[in-house]
Design an enzyme around this catalytic site. Sequence first.
Site, PDB file in Angstrom:
ATOM      1  N   GLU A  37       0.841  -1.312   0.009  1.00 53.95           N
ATOM      2  CA  GLU A  37      -0.106  -0.048  -0.099  1.00 53.95           C
ATOM      3  C   GLU A  37       0.793   1.275  -0.083  1.00 53.95           C
ATOM      4  OE1 GLU A  37      -3.127   0.073   2.912  1.00 53.95           O
ATOM      5  OE2 GLU A  37      -3.901  -1.951   2.268  1.00 53.95           O
ATOM      6  N   LYS A  93     -15.973  -2.552   0.522  1.00 54.73           N
ATOM      7  CA  LYS A  93     -14.944  -3.314  -0.443  1.00 54.73           C
ATOM      8  C   LYS A  93     -15.920  -4.082  -1.431  1.00 54.73           C
ATOM      9  CE  LYS A  93     -10.701  -3.731   2.472  1.00 54.73           C
ATOM     10  NZ  LYS A  93     -10.141  -4.392   3.505  1.00 54.73           N
TER      11      LYS A  93
HETATM   12  P1  PGA Z   1      -6.802  -6.388   2.769  1.00 57.52           P
HETATM   13  O1  PGA Z   1      -7.070  -5.597   3.866  1.00 57.52           O
HETATM   14  O2  PGA Z   1      -5.316  -6.951   2.779  1.00 57.52           O
HETATM   15  O3  PGA Z   1      -7.681  -7.646   2.804  1.00 57.52           O
HETATM   16  O4  PGA Z   1      -6.969  -5.538   1.584  1.00 57.52           O
HETATM   17  C1  PGA Z   1      -6.712  -4.395   4.100  1.00 57.52           C
HETATM   18  C2  PGA Z   1      -7.440  -4.260   5.408  1.00 57.52           C
HETATM   19  O5  PGA Z   1      -7.468  -4.917   6.329  1.00 57.52           O
HETATM   20  O6  PGA Z   1      -8.171  -2.909   5.222  1.00 57.52           O
HETATM   21 ZN    ZN Z   2      -9.204  -3.459   7.404  1.00 59.16          ZN
END
Ligand code: PGA
Ligand code: ZN
Length: 417
Positions: free
Chosen positions: A200, A332
Amino acid sequence: MSSIIEDIIARKIFNNRGEETIEVDVITASGFGRASAPAGKSRGKAEVRPYPVGGVDSALKKIDDIIAPELAGLNSDFQEEIDNILHEIDGTKDFKIIGGNTAFAISLANAEAAANSHGRLLFQFLGGSTANTLPFPLGNTISGGQHTRGKAPDIQEFLALPHGAETFLEAAMANAQIHKKIGEAIKKKDKLFSGGISSEGAWIANMGNIEAFDIIAKVCEEVGNEYNFECGFGIDVAAASMWKEEQQKYIYSREGKKLDTGEQLEYLSDLIETYRLVYVEDPFDENDFESFAELTKKTKNCLICGDDLFTTNNERLSQGIKLKAANSIIIKVNQIGTLTDAVETIETAQKHGYTTIVSHRSGDTCAWHIAHLAVSFKCPIIKTGTIEGARIAKLNELLRIEHFLGNRAKMANLKIK
Ligand code: PGA
Ligand code: ZN
């Protein structure tokens, strides 16, 4: 002008971690849409399955053999109908047969193709003429937990939220500045710091939770003073990945600490108070709605947010609302599959006063659809990093939207409860 679907083309591409993912083009008589699916690392157990057995290759074959022929000739304007057909073809609750990421890419590409067929941008098409509010960017600056290998804080994300900004541009600039200054502060503290970053784009540093809090607190204050608006910050604990069922404890492996549920509640309440956190995501295990509710009740001026807790699932959210488990929710779309499913969850959340936060995933592509979703559905926050290609693609798209809206653009109404 026609929105009739003429063809659907799917291919394999890569996300920013170099993992295979799926990209879909929807071609209508007068338009075109293209979307690709992100991937989680700390996924909620209640999420739909991302791919069928056989992975991306099998998903591609299902699109070519079954889904594309079924959708060809339909009108892309009718998003619900398209999404219902995806559910019907799959026939399971968790998209086991075609994969939630397959559904996601088709659903979002369809929405874009419909918008494009009408000569409109996605946010205008979905949100209409009142879609003129920009979300505040919630940006990861220091990574820990499952998003790192080796030495790093136990808490997964330390996030900046410049909630006093008057424009999206200023907010995004403040976040980039916070990220940069945090890098400099880490270097000052640790001469061996080599500048590593996570998927990220957040710094990975050899330090504990408290050192990370001290750094982000100081930098957010400095940048807030520089910009003359409030820059708050918070965390994603991603506590499900720390919870050990057999021991009934949260394991802080770096700090060598094991906390039972009561101690976790106390630890987090103290952190919220000491550092005046404005945001805490997934403070407890993903099935512990009761402890979420206790923290929410105890806390003021802080968003208590469910990600793994709700997995964008309307039923789980409804359970949470009944128990007063949180006051905000991560959206999401690929946790649930289609745009229609996600919109249903957003509407339930907003009806009950929950702050809706549209989010990237740690593995992501340069697709920008979530930027448009945040504006269309008036989500006051977008969680999408501070730097790194896949994050910048979404931030830049919001800058384009803000520019496009001109005088009509305003920041969303964000109340830190
Ligand atoms: P992810 O999680 O790695 O499943 O995208 C990121 C998050 O916990 O917000
Ligand atoms: Zn999260």
